[in-house]
Design an enzyme around this catalytic site. Sequence first.
Site, PDB file in Angstrom:
ATOM      1  N   ARG A  46     -22.181 -87.837 -47.034  1.00 63.30           N
ATOM      2  CA  ARG A  46     -22.696 -88.214 -48.362  1.00 63.30           C
ATOM      3  C   ARG A  46     -23.939 -87.402 -48.692  1.00 63.30           C
ATOM      4  O   ARG A  46     -24.154 -87.005 -49.841  1.00 63.30           O
ATOM      5  CB  ARG A  46     -22.999 -89.714 -48.407  1.00 63.30           C
ATOM      6  CG  ARG A  46     -21.728 -90.534 -48.620  1.00 63.30           C
ATOM      7  CD  ARG A  46     -21.869 -91.960 -48.161  1.00 63.30           C
ATOM      8  NE  ARG A  46     -22.890 -92.709 -48.857  1.00 63.30           N
ATOM      9  CZ  ARG A  46     -23.384 -93.863 -48.419  1.00 63.30           C
ATOM     10  NH1 ARG A  46     -22.952 -94.399 -47.289  1.00 63.30           N
ATOM     11  NH2 ARG A  46     -24.310 -94.479 -49.097  1.00 63.30           N
ATOM     12  N   ARG A  56     -23.154 -87.626 -61.295  1.00 61.13           N
ATOM     13  CA  ARG A  56     -23.335 -87.184 -59.922  1.00 61.13           C
ATOM     14  C   ARG A  56     -22.977 -85.729 -59.723  1.00 61.13           C
ATOM     15  O   ARG A  56     -22.981 -85.233 -58.607  1.00 61.13           O
ATOM     16  CB  ARG A  56     -22.429 -88.023 -59.047  1.00 61.13           C
ATOM     17  CG  ARG A  56     -23.135 -88.737 -57.924  1.00 61.13           C
ATOM     18  CD  ARG A  56     -22.079 -89.580 -57.248  1.00 61.13           C
ATOM     19  NE  ARG A  56     -22.491 -90.044 -55.982  1.00 61.13           N
ATOM     20  CZ  ARG A  56     -22.985 -91.256 -55.761  1.00 61.13           C
ATOM     21  NH1 ARG A  56     -23.191 -92.089 -56.748  1.00 61.13           N
ATOM     22  NH2 ARG A  56     -23.293 -91.620 -54.549  1.00 61.13           N
ATOM     23  N   ARG A 109     -28.850-101.270 -43.889  1.00 59.51           N
ATOM     24  CA  ARG A 109     -28.596-102.008 -45.148  1.00 59.51           C
ATOM     25  C   ARG A 109     -27.537-103.095 -44.940  1.00 59.51           C
ATOM     26  O   ARG A 109     -26.567-102.914 -44.226  1.00 59.51           O
ATOM     27  CB  ARG A 109     -28.098-101.037 -46.221  1.00 59.51           C
ATOM     28  CG  ARG A 109     -27.603-101.772 -47.469  1.00 59.51           C
ATOM     29  CD  ARG A 109     -27.365-100.876 -48.630  1.00 59.51           C
ATOM     30  NE  ARG A 109     -26.558 -99.709 -48.315  1.00 59.51           N
ATOM     31  CZ  ARG A 109     -26.490 -98.636 -49.085  1.00 59.51           C
ATOM     32  NH1 ARG A 109     -27.188 -98.581 -50.196  1.00 59.51           N
ATOM     33  NH2 ARG A 109     -25.737 -97.618 -48.744  1.00 59.51           N
ATOM     34  N   ARG A 122     -21.598-101.922 -45.513  1.00 65.46           N
ATOM     35  CA  ARG A 122     -20.600-101.176 -46.272  1.00 65.46           C
ATOM     36  C   ARG A 122     -19.779-100.268 -45.350  1.00 65.46           C
ATOM     37  O   ARG A 122     -20.316 -99.697 -44.406  1.00 65.46           O
ATOM     38  CB  ARG A 122     -21.296-100.325 -47.349  1.00 65.46           C
ATOM     39  CG  ARG A 122     -21.520-101.056 -48.638  1.00 65.46           C
ATOM     40  CD  ARG A 122     -22.417-100.332 -49.610  1.00 65.46           C
ATOM     41  NE  ARG A 122     -22.191 -98.907 -49.782  1.00 65.46           N
ATOM     42  CZ  ARG A 122     -22.883 -98.138 -50.621  1.00 65.46           C
ATOM     43  NH1 ARG A 122     -23.836 -98.671 -51.374  1.00 65.46           N
ATOM     44  NH2 ARG A 122     -22.640 -96.855 -50.714  1.00 65.46           N
ATOM     45  N   LYS A 163     -32.026 -96.396 -55.243  1.00 70.33           N
ATOM     46  CA  LYS A 163     -31.609 -96.441 -56.652  1.00 70.33           C
ATOM     47  C   LYS A 163     -31.146 -97.851 -57.041  1.00 70.33           C
ATOM     48  O   LYS A 163     -31.576 -98.399 -58.045  1.00 70.33           O
ATOM     49  CB  LYS A 163     -30.463 -95.439 -56.903  1.00 70.33           C
ATOM     50  CG  LYS A 163     -30.798 -93.998 -56.562  1.00 70.33           C
ATOM     51  CD  LYS A 163     -29.630 -93.066 -56.825  1.00 70.33           C
ATOM     52  CE  LYS A 163     -28.405 -93.308 -55.984  1.00 70.33           C
ATOM     53  NZ  LYS A 163     -28.565 -93.065 -54.533  1.00 70.33           N
TER      54      LYS A 163
HETATM   55  P1  AP5 Z   1     -30.356 -98.877 -51.930  1.00 69.03           P
HETATM   56  O1  AP5 Z   1     -31.149 -99.383 -53.073  1.00 69.03           O
HETATM   57  O2  AP5 Z   1     -29.085 -99.571 -51.599  1.00 69.03           O
HETATM   58  O3  AP5 Z   1     -30.148 -97.289 -52.046  1.00 69.03           O
HETATM   59  P2  AP5 Z   1     -29.244 -96.420 -53.031  1.00 69.03           P
HETATM   60  O4  AP5 Z   1     -30.072 -95.288 -53.498  1.00 69.03           O
HETATM   61  O5  AP5 Z   1     -28.601 -97.296 -54.061  1.00 69.03           O
HETATM   62  O6  AP5 Z   1     -28.193 -95.856 -51.986  1.00 69.03           O
HETATM   63  P3  AP5 Z   1     -26.607 -95.855 -51.977  1.00 69.03           P
HETATM   64  O7  AP5 Z   1     -26.219 -95.628 -50.536  1.00 69.03           O
HETATM   65  O8  AP5 Z   1     -26.039 -97.068 -52.655  1.00 69.03           O
HETATM   66  O9  AP5 Z   1     -26.282 -94.623 -52.806  1.00 69.03           O
HETATM   67  P4  AP5 Z   1     -24.996 -93.857 -52.807  1.00 69.03           P
HETATM   68  O10 AP5 Z   1     -25.236 -92.957 -53.916  1.00 69.03           O
HETATM   69  O11 AP5 Z   1     -24.619 -93.208 -51.532  1.00 69.03           O
HETATM   70  O12 AP5 Z   1     -23.858 -94.984 -52.981  1.00 69.03           O
HETATM   71  P5  AP5 Z   1     -23.010 -95.446 -54.247  1.00 69.03           P
HETATM   72  O13 AP5 Z   1     -22.695 -96.855 -54.077  1.00 69.03           O
HETATM   73  O14 AP5 Z   1     -23.665 -94.990 -55.488  1.00 69.03           O
HETATM   74  O15 AP5 Z   1     -31.328 -98.900 -50.637  1.00 69.03           O
HETATM   75  C1  AP5 Z   1     -30.856 -98.492 -49.364  1.00 69.03           C
HETATM   76  C2  AP5 Z   1     -31.458 -99.401 -48.281  1.00 69.03           C
HETATM   77  O16 AP5 Z   1     -32.870 -99.149 -48.184  1.00 69.03           O
HETATM   78  C3  AP5 Z   1     -31.324-100.905 -48.536  1.00 69.03           C
HETATM   79  O17 AP5 Z   1     -31.121-101.537 -47.322  1.00 69.03           O
HETATM   80  C4  AP5 Z   1     -32.680-101.301 -49.153  1.00 69.03           C
HETATM   81  O18 AP5 Z   1     -33.010-102.645 -48.872  1.00 69.03           O
HETATM   82  C5  AP5 Z   1     -33.626-100.331 -48.457  1.00 69.03           C
HETATM   83  N1  AP5 Z   1     -34.745 -99.884 -49.291  1.00 69.03           N
HETATM   84  C6  AP5 Z   1     -34.703 -99.547 -50.605  1.00 69.03           C
HETATM   85  N2  AP5 Z   1     -35.911 -99.136 -51.034  1.00 69.03           N
HETATM   86  C7  AP5 Z   1     -36.736 -99.196 -49.947  1.00 69.03           C
HETATM   87  C8  AP5 Z   1     -38.117 -98.894 -49.743  1.00 69.03           C
HETATM   88  N3  AP5 Z   1     -38.905 -98.448 -50.737  1.00 69.03           N
HETATM   89  N4  AP5 Z   1     -38.641 -99.083 -48.508  1.00 69.03           N
HETATM   90  C9  AP5 Z   1     -37.859 -99.542 -47.487  1.00 69.03           C
HETATM   91  N5  AP5 Z   1     -36.555 -99.847 -47.625  1.00 69.03           N
HETATM   92  C10 AP5 Z   1     -35.981 -99.678 -48.847  1.00 69.03           C
HETATM   93  O19 AP5 Z   1     -21.685 -94.576 -54.075  1.00 69.03           O
HETATM   94  C11 AP5 Z   1     -20.783 -94.841 -53.029  1.00 69.03           C
HETATM   95  C12 AP5 Z   1     -19.561 -93.939 -53.161  1.00 69.03           C
HETATM   96  O20 AP5 Z   1     -18.862 -94.236 -54.393  1.00 69.03           O
HETATM   97  C13 AP5 Z   1     -19.838 -92.427 -53.233  1.00 69.03           C
HETATM   98  O21 AP5 Z   1     -19.970 -91.869 -51.940  1.00 69.03           O
HETATM   99  C14 AP5 Z   1     -18.581 -91.945 -53.954  1.00 69.03           C
HETATM  100  O22 AP5 Z   1     -17.477 -91.897 -53.084  1.00 69.03           O
HETATM  101  C15 AP5 Z   1     -18.330 -93.045 -54.972  1.00 69.03           C
HETATM  102  N6  AP5 Z   1     -19.027 -92.785 -56.241  1.00 69.03           N
HETATM  103  C16 AP5 Z   1     -20.061 -93.499 -56.773  1.00 69.03           C
HETATM  104  N7  AP5 Z   1     -20.461 -92.963 -57.935  1.00 69.03           N
HETATM  105  C17 AP5 Z   1     -19.681 -91.882 -58.162  1.00 69.03           C
HETATM  106  C18 AP5 Z   1     -19.634 -90.905 -59.189  1.00 69.03           C
HETATM  107  N8  AP5 Z   1     -20.492 -90.930 -60.232  1.00 69.03           N
HETATM  108  N9  AP5 Z   1     -18.695 -89.935 -59.088  1.00 69.03           N
HETATM  109  C19 AP5 Z   1     -17.815 -89.891 -58.065  1.00 69.03           C
HETATM  110  N10 AP5 Z   1     -17.841 -90.771 -57.042  1.00 69.03           N
HETATM  111  C20 AP5 Z   1     -18.749 -91.770 -57.091  1.00 69.03           C
HETATM  112 MG    MG Z   2     -26.602 -98.006 -54.416  1.00 68.79          MG
END
Ligand code: AP5
Ligand code: MG
Length: 224
Positions: A176, A94, A132, A165, A19
């Site tokens: 997660r 979410r 990552r 991270r 994402k």
């Molecule tokens: P990346 O693009 O970083 O993936 P992502 O989908 O953004 O994954 P996240 O782990 O960031 O999502 P998340 O939802 O768990 O975390 P968030 O920060 O939102 O890609 C991942 C890896 O793969 C990278 O290394 C990239 O290079 C590689 N890659 C990408 N595409 C690829 C491809 N096509 N082929 C090969 N490799 C590829 O949330 C973190 C925490 O914050 C949550 O757990 C929660 O505690 C809190 N939080 C965030 N939002 C909320 C909310 N709305 N409500 C409540 N709590 C929240």
């Molecule tokens: Mg992300």
Amino acid sequence: MSQGKRTFLVLLGVPGAGKGTQARLLESDLGLPQISTGDIFRYNLKNDTELGLLAKSYMDKGDLVPDDVTIRMVEDRLQREDCAGGAIMDGFPRNLFQARAFDAMTADSGGVSLVPMITISDEEAMRRITGRRVCRSCGEVYHVEFNPPKQEGICDKDGGELYLRNDDTPETVRNRLYVYYKQTSPLVGYYFAHDLLFEIDGNRAIETVQTELKTLLAGGEKVT
Ligand code: AP5
Ligand code: MG
């Protein structure tokens, strides 16, 4: 007060689906900012704010930060000038409560425009997340194998230090994923019912996924 029509994309997908990677690539093309609630929490944590400290206790376990805090934060963010044309939502909403709150927030400007859902397997999610690396200063995202920086440990964009991270350990990733299936996956049905959901196979190269997203946004074929 009624606002003009704005474009709000909601990117759905398990942790690690890509994402953030895709949202960042889309930003300049669409002229819309990426709003990643995870990034905003991490920014607050880095700056030792009260919000950052509160968020940390949930994030380190892989649980969701409480809805009231998260929703208020997004409402504030949407007031900023760069959201005049809309935004690319990454990690928000979410759960159903947040989705309904987001509908209310955006009702005056036409609501959610489109919900691309990037799908990958849980095994792939684990591989991606544990490999990552993120830039400490600008937040650029890399993968040690799939998307490596030119120089190990250093960001290509601004020379910042790359780090793993806190919540990218296998144990936290498992929780997660659990939280995603339990709380976020009901959004699939919610947006499908609103005829906004489009599925994109995320198991392909970053550039291929990006091209497909752009085709979809340009009004191309429904990619299901
Ligand atoms: P990346 O693009 O970083 O993936 P992502 O989908 O953004 O994954 P996240 O782990 O960031 O999502 P998340 O939802 O768990 O975390 P968030 O920060 O939102 O890609 C991942 C890896 O793969 C990278 O290394 C990239 O290079 C590689 N890659 C990408 N595409 C690829 C491809 N096509 N082929 C090969 N490799 C590829 O949330 C973190 C925490 O914050 C949550 O757990 C929660 O505690 C809190 N939080 C965030 N939002 C909320 C909310 N709305 N409500 C409540 N709590 C929240
Ligand atoms: Mg992300």
